[in-house]
Scaffold this active site. Structure first.
Site, PDB file in Angstrom:
ATOM      1  N   CYS B  35      11.092  25.664  24.410  1.00  0.00           N
ATOM      2  CA  CYS B  35      10.514  24.372  24.037  1.00  0.00           C
ATOM      3  C   CYS B  35       9.438  24.507  22.970  1.00  0.00           C
ATOM      4  O   CYS B  35       8.969  23.514  22.430  1.00  0.00           O
ATOM      5  CB  CYS B  35       9.866  23.704  25.236  1.00  0.00           C
ATOM      6  SG  CYS B  35      10.994  23.372  26.556  1.00  0.00           S
ATOM      7  N   CYS B 104       1.158  18.550  25.603  1.00  0.00           N
ATOM      8  CA  CYS B 104       0.321  19.753  25.437  1.00  0.00           C
ATOM      9  C   CYS B 104      -0.845  19.724  26.408  1.00  0.00           C
ATOM     10  O   CYS B 104      -1.219  20.756  26.967  1.00  0.00           O
ATOM     11  CB  CYS B 104      -0.222  19.836  24.013  1.00  0.00           C
ATOM     12  SG  CYS B 104       1.060  20.100  22.788  1.00  0.00           S
TER      13      CYS B 104
END
Lengths: 394, 143
Positions: B35, B104
């Site tokens: 990813c 994130c």
């Protein structure tokens, strides 16, 4: 600033800007108007068409102005699909690493019942004419294969593919957005039925492009509402941009060899310099590529952070990392040439123009080396690779 | 408008607490190279307080900045406080993240919690599993 993103867009040439100004400042008449002030614009429009046709080896009547490469790709493919459907032919051959203007149009056609074959492009990033020949079926209505790839710059055997298509009676379209103005392109010699180009890739203005369609290949309009472009593209022509495009194309085609001679050594030095970084690799064939394209993958780092730190050092670059595209997957081009996901995230594209200097290239090599090793120093992936917990892929 | 806030760029350019800890009391690693993000957190815990914390991150600018900010937010805090860290707190402390980069901050929260869980496991300290998100399946990868 060191601008190394010429595949994204280029700086307009002075010649192109100067060619545009009269139509921005004085000659604002509508080319469709009857009076002489409007007809003056019409003359300029047709002169641009003639000069662009001459650069491509085409007839002026075969040139349709569009808003750019994406529109030209859409119109070419959708027109061929309509023509095919009328003959009961609903199969299209393309490659896995086309620009999204092509791939997304093909996906749309797939939902409408067309069959699409996407050819493998191998680690070299080059499709072979034999594979194209083998993929063509009796119900194939179109082969669309890009002239040169926008990410890795690999150049396809267009002339041979065109010859095969002609022999088999299948229309051949090529997205030549990255090629025109950078490598020789001649629609007749290269057996091209339809070709897309975009002005801002060769120092012309943004928002304008061309769809070349060989005489006898009928185009269907995407935009209705007027008789401009012989009824193939409604809307008042962006005359200033078209004039700028014609000037830029003439200039680029006139200096093709000179520019290649200037850029090639810079590209070779850049590839050699970046090859010194361990566990990195050039993407795509080194020989069969655009003079200005360099594209690397570096293991253990992610592309977006690489771009941000290069930006801090004044280098404008691009990456096929998912983070820079806003999608979850890394570049479909890098996946198509067989790079695994984790490696594809760490890609860097540097695209040169004749305006770049040897000093800029040296500075860039230094900056990339520094940034890659800094990012690796904080990367748990790199630590695992270095400690032997994972195997290096590059 | 710039892609990231000044705060994000500051923590990206000058990340706090980068590195590794020798003999850590807890280690957490989350994410997936497929990813494009992996975060690893190392904790030193003394008297139930986060005495030291370091991180390593493979990822984009906001992944590095989120790791840096998350370590700053828990450093010197009691373990019980560190456990309360949320992705929202990380994103807010960074003056916001673009919508497609919010994962994130989620990853940063998960990495801290994975390291705390490791500390609990190693020391045989009982905990409520509900306090820890399931980081085995990254929903980002499952898409």
């Amino acid at each position: 600033m060191i601008y190394l993103d010429n595949a994204a867009t280029t700086k307009m040439s002075k010649t192109a800007v100067e060619a545009m100004l009269p139509y921005l400042e004085n000659w604002y008449g509508n080319p469709s108007s009857l009076y002489s002030f409007g007809q003056k614009s019409k003359e300029a429009l047709e002169s641009a068409r003639e000069r662009i046709a001459a650069c491509l080896g085409a007839d002026p009547k075969e040139i349709t102005f569009t808003s750019g490469g994406s529109e030209a790709d859409n119109q070419a493919i959708l027109s061929a699909a309509i023509l095919g459907e009328r003959k009961g032919k609903k199969h299209i051959v393309s490659t896995a690493f086309e620009h999204h203007a092509v791939l997304h149009t093909l996906e749309k056609l797939k939902r409408e019942g067309y069959e699409i074959t996407l050819l493998d492009v191998h680690p070299s990033g080059v499709v072979t004419p034999e594979e194209v020949a083998a993929a063509i079926r009796p119900d194939t209505c179109l082969v669309t294969i890009m002239f040169a790839n926008n990410e890795i710059g690999t150049i396809q055997p267009i002339r041979e593919i065109g010859a095969i298509c002609r022999e088999k009676g299948v229309l051949f379209h090529t997205d030549a957005v990255q090629a025109v103005g950078h490598v020789p392109v001649n629609v007749k010699e290269d057996n091209i039925d339809m070709l897309s180009l975009s002005a801002h890739k060769f120092h012309g203005p943004k928002g304008t492009g061309v769809l070349y369609a060989r005489r006898g290949v009928r185009l269907f309009s995407l935009i209705e509402g007027g008789a401009q472009e012989r009824g193939k593209r409604a809307g008042t022509e962006n005359l200033a941009a078209i004039a700028g495009m014609a000037a830029a194309l003439e200039e680029a085609c006139g200096a093709l060899e000179e520019n290649r001679r200037r850029i090639l050594p810079l590209r070779e030095r850049l590839i050699d310099g970046l090859s010194e970084i361990p566990h990195g690799a050039l993407n795509g064939d080194r020989e069969r590529r655009l003079p200005g394209n360099v594209n690397f993958c570096f293991e253990g780092i992610e592309g977006e952070s690489l771009l941000l730190l290069l930006d801090d050092r004044g280098v404008c670059a691009s990456s096929g990392s998912a983070c820079t595209s806003g999608s979850l997957d890394p570049s479909h081009v890098l996946l198509a040439i067989g790079r695994p996901h984790d490696v594809a995230h760490g890609s860097l594209r540097l695209t040169l123009s004749e305006g770049n200097t040897a000093e800029e290239i040296e500075e860039t090599i230094g900056a990339v080396k520094e940034v890659v090793s800094y990012l690796r120093s904080m990367s748990p992936v790199w630590r695992d690779l270095e400690e032997g917990k994972k195997e290096h892929l590059l | 408008m710039a892609l990231y806030s000044e705060k994000v760029m500051d923590h990206f350019r000058n990340p706090r607490n980068v590195g590794v800890l020798e003999n850590p009391d807890g280690v957490g690693e989350v994410g997936n190279a497929k990813c494009g993000d992996i975060m690893k957190i190392y904790l030193k815990i003394e008297n139930d307080v986060i005495a030291d914390v370091k991180f390593e991150t493979f990822g984009c600018g906001s992944a590095i900045a989120s790791s840096s900010m998350a370590t700053e937010l828990i450093k010197g805090q009691p373990v019980s406080e560190a456990l309360k860290l949320t992705n929202k707190a990380v994103a807010e402390a960074l003056d916001g993240l673009p919508a497609h980069k919010l994962h994130c901050s989620v990853l940063a929260e998960e990495a801290i919690k994975a390291a705390l869980k490791d500390y609990y496991d190693k020391n045989g300290i009982a905990y409520d599993p509900a306090d820890f998100p399931d980081t085995e399946d990254c929903e980002h990868c499952a898409l």
